[in-house]
Design a protein around this motif. Sequence first.
Motif, PDB file in Angstrom:
ATOM      1  N   ALA A 135      47.963  41.260  26.177  1.00  0.00           N
ATOM      2  CA  ALA A 135      47.347  40.649  27.360  1.00  0.00           C
ATOM      3  C   ALA A 135      47.389  41.557  28.584  1.00  0.00           C
ATOM      4  O   ALA A 135      46.545  41.449  29.469  1.00  0.00           O
ATOM      5  CB  ALA A 135      48.030  39.325  27.679  1.00  0.00           C
ATOM      6  N   LEU A 136      48.379  42.449  28.674  1.00  0.00           N
ATOM      7  CA  LEU A 136      48.458  43.387  29.795  1.00  0.00           C
ATOM      8  C   LEU A 136      48.619  44.805  29.255  1.00  0.00           C
ATOM      9  O   LEU A 136      49.385  45.042  28.321  1.00  0.00           O
ATOM     10  CB  LEU A 136      49.645  43.060  30.721  1.00  0.00           C
ATOM     11  CG  LEU A 136      49.630  41.718  31.449  1.00  0.00           C
ATOM     12  CD1 LEU A 136      50.886  41.580  32.320  1.00  0.00           C
ATOM     13  CD2 LEU A 136      48.377  41.542  32.299  1.00  0.00           C
ATOM     14  N   ILE A 191      43.108  39.027  42.115  1.00  0.00           N
ATOM     15  CA  ILE A 191      41.911  38.278  41.765  1.00  0.00           C
ATOM     16  C   ILE A 191      41.416  38.715  40.397  1.00  0.00           C
ATOM     17  O   ILE A 191      41.750  39.804  39.913  1.00  0.00           O
ATOM     18  CB  ILE A 191      40.795  38.445  42.827  1.00  0.00           C
ATOM     19  CG1 ILE A 191      40.376  39.908  42.972  1.00  0.00           C
ATOM     20  CG2 ILE A 191      41.259  37.894  44.168  1.00  0.00           C
ATOM     21  CD1 ILE A 191      39.208  40.110  43.943  1.00  0.00           C
ATOM     22  N   GLY A 192      40.635  37.861  39.776  1.00  0.00           N
ATOM     23  CA  GLY A 192      40.111  38.190  38.453  1.00  0.00           C
ATOM     24  C   GLY A 192      39.618  36.936  37.773  1.00  0.00           C
ATOM     25  O   GLY A 192      40.054  35.830  38.094  1.00  0.00           O
ATOM     26  N   ALA A 193      38.724  37.121  36.820  1.00  0.00           N
ATOM     27  CA  ALA A 193      38.105  35.994  36.132  1.00  0.00           C
ATOM     28  C   ALA A 193      39.103  35.312  35.196  1.00  0.00           C
ATOM     29  O   ALA A 193      40.217  35.798  35.000  1.00  0.00           O
ATOM     30  CB  ALA A 193      36.890  36.494  35.341  1.00  0.00           C
ATOM     31  N   ASN A 194      38.684  34.213  34.614  1.00  0.00           N
ATOM     32  CA  ASN A 194      39.500  33.506  33.618  1.00  0.00           C
ATOM     33  C   ASN A 194      39.909  34.466  32.511  1.00  0.00           C
ATOM     34  O   ASN A 194      39.088  35.214  31.998  1.00  0.00           O
ATOM     35  CB  ASN A 194      38.683  32.388  32.963  1.00  0.00           C
ATOM     36  CG  ASN A 194      38.527  31.207  33.888  1.00  0.00           C
ATOM     37  OD1 ASN A 194      38.069  31.373  34.997  1.00  0.00           O
ATOM     38  ND2 ASN A 194      38.935  30.064  33.461  1.00  0.00           N
ATOM     39  N   GLY A 195      41.189  34.442  32.169  1.00  0.00           N
ATOM     40  CA  GLY A 195      41.665  35.246  31.052  1.00  0.00           C
ATOM     41  C   GLY A 195      41.937  36.701  31.409  1.00  0.00           C
ATOM     42  O   GLY A 195      42.274  37.505  30.533  1.00  0.00           O
ATOM     43  N   ALA A 196      41.823  37.072  32.675  1.00  0.00           N
ATOM     44  CA  ALA A 196      42.021  38.469  33.076  1.00  0.00           C
ATOM     45  C   ALA A 196      43.469  38.924  32.904  1.00  0.00           C
ATOM     46  O   ALA A 196      43.750  40.112  32.777  1.00  0.00           O
ATOM     47  CB  ALA A 196      41.587  38.662  34.531  1.00  0.00           C
ATOM     48  N   GLY A 197      44.398  37.952  32.946  1.00  0.00           N
ATOM     49  CA  GLY A 197      45.805  38.300  32.796  1.00  0.00           C
ATOM     50  C   GLY A 197      46.646  38.014  34.028  1.00  0.00           C
ATOM     51  O   GLY A 197      47.818  38.406  34.105  1.00  0.00           O
ATOM     52  N   LYS A 198      46.086  37.290  34.975  1.00  0.00           N
ATOM     53  CA  LYS A 198      46.783  37.030  36.246  1.00  0.00           C
ATOM     54  C   LYS A 198      48.065  36.211  36.020  1.00  0.00           C
ATOM     55  O   LYS A 198      49.135  36.559  36.533  1.00  0.00           O
ATOM     56  CB  LYS A 198      45.847  36.284  37.215  1.00  0.00           C
ATOM     57  CG  LYS A 198      44.503  36.974  37.435  1.00  0.00           C
ATOM     58  CD  LYS A 198      43.592  36.204  38.374  1.00  0.00           C
ATOM     59  CE  LYS A 198      43.205  34.809  37.899  1.00  0.00           C
ATOM     60  NZ  LYS A 198      42.358  34.799  36.668  1.00  0.00           N
ATOM     61  N   MET A 223      41.845  42.319  38.704  1.00  0.00           N
ATOM     62  CA  MET A 223      42.195  42.492  37.284  1.00  0.00           C
ATOM     63  C   MET A 223      41.026  42.123  36.390  1.00  0.00           C
ATOM     64  O   MET A 223      40.279  41.188  36.681  1.00  0.00           O
ATOM     65  CB  MET A 223      43.363  41.566  36.892  1.00  0.00           C
ATOM     66  CG  MET A 223      44.695  41.990  37.410  1.00  0.00           C
ATOM     67  SD  MET A 223      45.999  40.934  36.712  1.00  0.00           S
ATOM     68  CE  MET A 223      46.217  41.707  35.109  1.00  0.00           C
ATOM     69  N   MET A 224      40.932  42.848  35.301  1.00  0.00           N
ATOM     70  CA  MET A 224      39.967  42.498  34.269  1.00  0.00           C
ATOM     71  C   MET A 224      40.556  42.907  32.919  1.00  0.00           C
ATOM     72  O   MET A 224      41.035  44.036  32.766  1.00  0.00           O
ATOM     73  CB  MET A 224      38.636  43.226  34.503  1.00  0.00           C
ATOM     74  CG  MET A 224      37.517  42.726  33.631  1.00  0.00           C
ATOM     75  SD  MET A 224      35.919  43.397  34.140  1.00  0.00           S
ATOM     76  CE  MET A 224      36.245  45.150  34.095  1.00  0.00           C
ATOM     77  N   GLU A 225      40.542  41.972  31.989  1.00  0.00           N
ATOM     78  CA  GLU A 225      40.984  42.246  30.620  1.00  0.00           C
ATOM     79  C   GLU A 225      42.316  42.989  30.566  1.00  0.00           C
ATOM     80  O   GLU A 225      42.485  43.972  29.847  1.00  0.00           O
ATOM     81  CB  GLU A 225      39.891  43.022  29.868  1.00  0.00           C
ATOM     82  CG  GLU A 225      38.631  42.176  29.718  1.00  0.00           C
ATOM     83  CD  GLU A 225      37.452  42.935  29.132  1.00  0.00           C
ATOM     84  OE1 GLU A 225      37.583  44.159  28.883  1.00  0.00           O
ATOM     85  OE2 GLU A 225      36.403  42.312  28.937  1.00  0.00           O
TER      86      GLU A 225
END
Length: 235
Positions: free
Chosen positions: A18-19, A35-42, A207-209
């Motif tokens: 995941a990270l 910040i980041g979309a759903n599932g980005a790993g936040k 963050m992304m992916e």
Amino acid sequence: MSLLQVTGLTARYGDFQALFGVDLTLDAGEAIAIIGANGAGKTTLMRSISGVLRNAPEMIRLNGAPIGALPPDAVVAQGVAMVPEGRRLFASLSVEENLLIGAHGRKDAGYWTLQTVYDLFPILKEKRHVPGVSLSGGQQQMVAIGRALMSNPRVLLCDEISLGLAPVVIRDVYAALPRIRDAGAAVVIVEQDIGQALKVADRVYCMMEGRITLSGRPEDLSRAAIHDAYFGVSA
Ligand SMILES: Nc1ncnc2c1ncn2[C@@H]1O[C@H](COP(=O)(O)OP(=O)(O)OP(=O)(O)O)[C@@H](O)[C@H]1O
Ligand SMILES: [Mg+2]
């Protein structure tokens, strides 16, 4: 030296990674947004910092001391408190009992007590004897924030505190931030609302992916760069 330093952080759920080597710093007194979309790993990042997910010790440092392998209660004792995604109040406990749970991990006396939390969110004093889960979403979020403050953290991690709340309620919740910072906590805010993040944070990480794709001060980041870092660059 940064107050909080994350270096090359990785995280897995079983076979799923995941990270992938997240680097991040937070200085004393600072507020940063992730910040980041759903599932980005936040949330995975927040859970790693707070000890819910265990890491190599040196991947996370607080004032230089490695804390990456500590369990959550030890991380709280070191001064890092989390407002978890979804608030997670104890259903059978009153507002005040929920708040007092947060004081359990406290190391030193500090600014935050029941009284100062009630000064921050007066509605909670009125409702102090009712079950936390009978409150509105915004009020529950205030309890979750107050509970984290009761440990008098040096670092406050807030995971999507505006999720599902009406704009006027989001404003009330975010209005608490300056006072929280004045009382001595540096703050990490996880947000899906980019505008909100840019408004309240000194620096922003996108963050992304499972990777940091962009970071900087809001005034130095263009809308287009944020869009690409958030959604990916369309080929
Ligand atoms: N307990 C789990 N087991 C397996 N995979 C998980 C688990 N929790 C999260 N994941 C996966 O890890 C990735 C990162 O999830 P995470 O919850 O950290 O993202 P997020 O940025 O917080 O998303 P959201 O905005 O939806 O809260 C996603 O692909 C997610 O499906
Ligand atoms: Mg999340």
